[in-house]
Design an enzyme around this catalytic site. Sequence first.
Site, PDB file in Angstrom:
ATOM      1  N   CYS A  26      47.577  46.101  41.824  1.00  0.00           N
ATOM      2  CA  CYS A  26      48.599  45.508  40.969  1.00  0.00           C
ATOM      3  C   CYS A  26      49.249  46.674  40.229  1.00  0.00           C
ATOM      4  O   CYS A  26      48.976  47.833  40.502  1.00  0.00           O
ATOM      5  CB  CYS A  26      47.998  44.493  40.026  1.00  0.00           C
ATOM      6  N   LYS A  46      40.390  34.419  29.143  1.00  0.00           N
ATOM      7  CA  LYS A  46      40.797  34.468  30.557  1.00  0.00           C
ATOM      8  C   LYS A  46      39.690  35.112  31.386  1.00  0.00           C
ATOM      9  O   LYS A  46      39.296  34.576  32.422  1.00  0.00           O
ATOM     10  CB  LYS A  46      42.069  35.287  30.700  1.00  0.00           C
ATOM     11  N   ASN A  47      39.167  36.254  30.904  1.00  0.00           N
ATOM     12  CA  ASN A  47      38.237  37.031  31.727  1.00  0.00           C
ATOM     13  C   ASN A  47      36.815  36.504  31.719  1.00  0.00           C
ATOM     14  O   ASN A  47      35.960  37.013  32.427  1.00  0.00           O
ATOM     15  CB  ASN A  47      38.282  38.513  31.325  1.00  0.00           C
ATOM     16  N   ARG A  85      50.420  35.032  32.135  1.00  0.00           N
ATOM     17  CA  ARG A  85      49.194  35.100  32.952  1.00  0.00           C
ATOM     18  C   ARG A  85      47.967  35.059  32.053  1.00  0.00           C
ATOM     19  O   ARG A  85      46.897  34.616  32.461  1.00  0.00           O
ATOM     20  CB  ARG A  85      49.159  36.401  33.773  1.00  0.00           C
ATOM     21  N   ASP A 105      42.255  47.055  28.000  1.00  0.00           N
ATOM     22  CA  ASP A 105      43.189  45.925  27.863  1.00  0.00           C
ATOM     23  C   ASP A 105      43.863  45.900  26.494  1.00  0.00           C
ATOM     24  O   ASP A 105      44.761  45.089  26.267  1.00  0.00           O
ATOM     25  CB  ASP A 105      42.469  44.592  28.093  1.00  0.00           C
ATOM     26  N   ILE A 144      40.489  54.405  32.552  1.00  0.00           N
ATOM     27  CA  ILE A 144      40.027  53.368  33.482  1.00  0.00           C
ATOM     28  C   ILE A 144      41.006  53.080  34.600  1.00  0.00           C
ATOM     29  O   ILE A 144      40.633  53.011  35.767  1.00  0.00           O
ATOM     30  CB  ILE A 144      39.657  52.085  32.686  1.00  0.00           C
ATOM     31  N   ARG A 204      43.118  49.364  42.302  1.00  0.00           N
ATOM     32  CA  ARG A 204      42.121  48.293  42.200  1.00  0.00           C
ATOM     33  C   ARG A 204      41.265  48.170  43.479  1.00  0.00           C
ATOM     34  O   ARG A 204      41.242  47.155  44.141  1.00  0.00           O
ATOM     35  CB  ARG A 204      42.780  46.949  41.879  1.00  0.00           C
ATOM     36  N   PRO A 205      40.599  49.242  43.931  1.00  0.00           N
ATOM     37  CA  PRO A 205      39.754  49.144  45.130  1.00  0.00           C
ATOM     38  C   PRO A 205      38.589  48.179  44.909  1.00  0.00           C
ATOM     39  O   PRO A 205      38.297  47.801  43.776  1.00  0.00           O
ATOM     40  CB  PRO A 205      39.247  50.580  45.298  1.00  0.00           C
ATOM     41  N   ASP A 265      35.509  48.771  46.763  1.00  0.00           N
ATOM     42  CA  ASP A 265      34.383  49.403  47.480  1.00  0.00           C
ATOM     43  C   ASP A 265      33.028  49.103  46.839  1.00  0.00           C
ATOM     44  O   ASP A 265      32.035  48.863  47.534  1.00  0.00           O
ATOM     45  CB  ASP A 265      34.607  50.921  47.564  1.00  0.00           C
ATOM     46  N   ARG A 270      44.579  38.667  41.762  1.00  0.00           N
ATOM     47  CA  ARG A 270      43.455  39.410  42.363  1.00  0.00           C
ATOM     48  C   ARG A 270      42.153  38.650  42.306  1.00  0.00           C
ATOM     49  O   ARG A 270      41.211  39.032  42.974  1.00  0.00           O
ATOM     50  CB  ARG A 270      43.286  40.717  41.584  1.00  0.00           C
TER      51      ARG A 270
HETATM   52  C1  EPZ Z   1      38.423  43.395  34.838  1.00  0.00           C
HETATM   53  O1  EPZ Z   1      39.133  43.891  35.976  1.00  0.00           O
HETATM   54  C2  EPZ Z   1      39.447  42.622  34.020  1.00  0.00           C
HETATM   55  N1  EPZ Z   1      39.960  41.506  34.812  1.00  0.00           N
HETATM   56  C3  EPZ Z   1      40.589  43.545  33.606  1.00  0.00           C
HETATM   57  O2  EPZ Z   1      41.456  42.789  32.752  1.00  0.00           O
HETATM   58  C4  EPZ Z   1      40.011  44.700  32.797  1.00  0.00           C
HETATM   59  O3  EPZ Z   1      41.064  45.600  32.478  1.00  0.00           O
HETATM   60  C5  EPZ Z   1      38.929  45.421  33.617  1.00  0.00           C
HETATM   61  O4  EPZ Z   1      37.919  44.471  34.033  1.00  0.00           O
HETATM   62  C6  EPZ Z   1      38.241  46.530  32.818  1.00  0.00           C
HETATM   63  O5  EPZ Z   1      37.690  45.998  31.674  1.00  0.00           O
HETATM   64  C7  EPZ Z   1      39.234  40.355  34.869  1.00  0.00           C
HETATM   65  O6  EPZ Z   1      38.158  40.257  34.315  1.00  0.00           O
HETATM   66  C8  EPZ Z   1      39.847  39.225  35.651  1.00  0.00           C
HETATM   67  P1  EPZ Z   1      36.786  46.950  37.056  1.00  0.00           P
HETATM   68  P2  EPZ Z   1      38.289  44.532  37.207  1.00  0.00           P
HETATM   69  O7  EPZ Z   1      36.230  46.515  38.351  1.00  0.00           O
HETATM   70  O8  EPZ Z   1      37.048  43.779  37.415  1.00  0.00           O
HETATM   71  C9  EPZ Z   1      37.507  50.879  39.602  1.00  0.00           C
HETATM   72  C10 EPZ Z   1      43.484  41.972  31.965  1.00  0.00           C
HETATM   73  O9  EPZ Z   1      44.456  42.515  31.443  1.00  0.00           O
HETATM   74  N2  EPZ Z   1      36.823  50.163  40.686  1.00  0.00           N
HETATM   75  O10 EPZ Z   1      35.868  47.130  35.891  1.00  0.00           O
HETATM   76  O11 EPZ Z   1      39.222  44.709  38.354  1.00  0.00           O
HETATM   77  C11 EPZ Z   1      38.905  50.302  39.349  1.00  0.00           C
HETATM   78  O12 EPZ Z   1      39.842  50.899  40.237  1.00  0.00           O
HETATM   79  C12 EPZ Z   1      42.810  42.590  33.177  1.00  0.00           C
HETATM   80  O13 EPZ Z   1      42.937  40.912  31.538  1.00  0.00           O
HETATM   81  C13 EPZ Z   1      36.511  50.842  41.858  1.00  0.00           C
HETATM   82  O14 EPZ Z   1      36.799  52.031  42.008  1.00  0.00           O
HETATM   83  O15 EPZ Z   1      37.952  45.959  36.584  1.00  0.00           O
HETATM   84  C14 EPZ Z   1      39.169  50.687  37.925  1.00  0.00           C
HETATM   85  O16 EPZ Z   1      39.629  52.018  37.881  1.00  0.00           O
HETATM   86  C15 EPZ Z   1      43.520  43.837  33.618  1.00  0.00           C
HETATM   87  N3  EPZ Z   1      35.905  50.176  42.878  1.00  0.00           N
HETATM   88  C16 EPZ Z   1      37.784  50.614  37.276  1.00  0.00           C
HETATM   89  O17 EPZ Z   1      36.828  50.665  38.362  1.00  0.00           O
HETATM   90  C17 EPZ Z   1      35.555  48.844  42.758  1.00  0.00           C
HETATM   91  O18 EPZ Z   1      34.974  48.287  43.729  1.00  0.00           O
HETATM   92  C18 EPZ Z   1      37.554  49.358  36.457  1.00  0.00           C
HETATM   93  O19 EPZ Z   1      37.641  48.283  37.322  1.00  0.00           O
HETATM   94  C19 EPZ Z   1      35.877  48.166  41.565  1.00  0.00           C
HETATM   95  C20 EPZ Z   1      36.511  48.845  40.537  1.00  0.00           C
END
Ligand code: EPZ
Length: 416
Positions: A116, A22-23, A397, A305, A327, A121-122, A124, A92
């Site tokens: 979610c 998926k990812n 999903r 995950d 995380i 999930r910011p 920034d 998202r």
């Molecule tokens: C990806 O989400 C995956 N989703 C998630 O899988 C996975 O849990 C996550 O990476 C971590 O490995 C997809 O690939 C579609 P991040 P993503 O940006 O990109 C913070 C599943 O179950 N953050 O690495 O949203 C955020 O709040 C899903 O398949 C900021 O602060 O993850 C979080 O605490 C769930 N600012 C951390 O970083 C930002 O601009 C990790 O987020 C972006 C993120």
Amino acid sequence: MACVSIQGGSPLNGEIHIQGSKNAALPMLAACLLAHGETKLYNCPHIRDVYNMLKILEAMGCHTQMHPDHVTVDTSPALTGEISEADASAMRSSVMLMGAALGRLHYVSIPWPGGCCIGKRPVDIHLKALEAMNVCIRSSDRGLECQTTGLRGSTVDFPYPSVGATENVILAAVLAEDTTVIRHAAKEPEIIDLCLFLNAMGADIHGMGTGCIIIHGVKRLRSIAYRVMPDRIVAGTYLAAAAATGGDVTAVDVGTRDLGPTLDVLADMGCGIVLKNRQVRVIAPPLLLPAECIHTQPFPGFPTDMQSQLMVCLTAARGTSVICEEIFEDRFKIVPWLLKMGADIGIEQNKAVIRGGTPLHGCAVEACDLRGGAALVIAGLMAEGNTLVGRPDYIERGYEDICRDLSQLGAKICKV
Ligand code: EPZ
């Protein structure tokens, strides 16, 4: 109201083929926007998040088609960068379209990416990086409007190795002027697969899988056919289910390196691990050992995950285990349901203390996020009696057909 019904107590045994990731598939579907013509993705999983992404691409003007063994995305028609609330609200990943839409159209407007149930999930990190690449971003109550007179390469220093932000910047950088360097980039295997896909389309990307990714902008990308990597979290889920039920399961067509962090923890819990060419076999011990302290980390650490699935396994271990979720701020939502099934788990902020050796009994529970839902299915496999897991739409999903796959391994499970 649909449920997954599980009659617990049968160890899982046998071989299971693992679906596409998926990812990896989601950012690749976004990347299709960067090439003119029809791109084919083989081994693209038949899951809700993919269907929703295809719906958004269609709303942008693409022609998409889901075949049994591949998906096609044709971007020849005139495309729009306007992504509506109705189109994007289902998930998202519309955020992931920003970089690709800017690369193709120099414009994108997306609804506010909702948080979610696992956290705020910011975005920034995404926005700061895109602004450094000559993107002007206006936020309104409707959402985010991004415009550029032309994307320009830049050196971006991430405060955190965000997976989505790394993907967005790569997608914005492949057709940009000059070179983009991402420092503290995410190293997840899905990032490597995305970059291999883009390079096969004619991009010029180096360093994927390390913390420093370099993207030299090129003029055009060509549409190609590509095979999506297997889903390491689906594989990890089924192998953890083998460990939890005293079983012996082989996942076939998987990347053994991608599963490394999960297998290390299962080995520490006493599981036998056998690696063969693209096959991983997990043999459960008579009794699982507790995990002293597991911290979820960005790759190559233990994946967030897999955290819920591991928690369920540890309820069967003889002794006390600790999991720290580093995380996401709200990823212990299955705990109340596990307590209802007889588990003994205490939560202190981001720390879960699991006092194992408490047999689970089946009852009605409810999924509240994708991986938590899969974890509750594992709990049902371990429990004595029948378990009903509500809201299977969360599980769908990310899992093509968890009942089909687990039945193949001997589970007494069906959707009712
Ligand atoms: C990806 O989400 C995956 N989703 C998630 O899988 C996975 O849990 C996550 O990476 C971590 O490995 C997809 O690939 C579609 P991040 P993503 O940006 O990109 C913070 C599943 O179950 N953050 O690495 O949203 C955020 O709040 C899903 O398949 C900021 O602060 O993850 C979080 O605490 C769930 N600012 C951390 O970083 C930002 O601009 C990790 O987020 C972006 C993120």
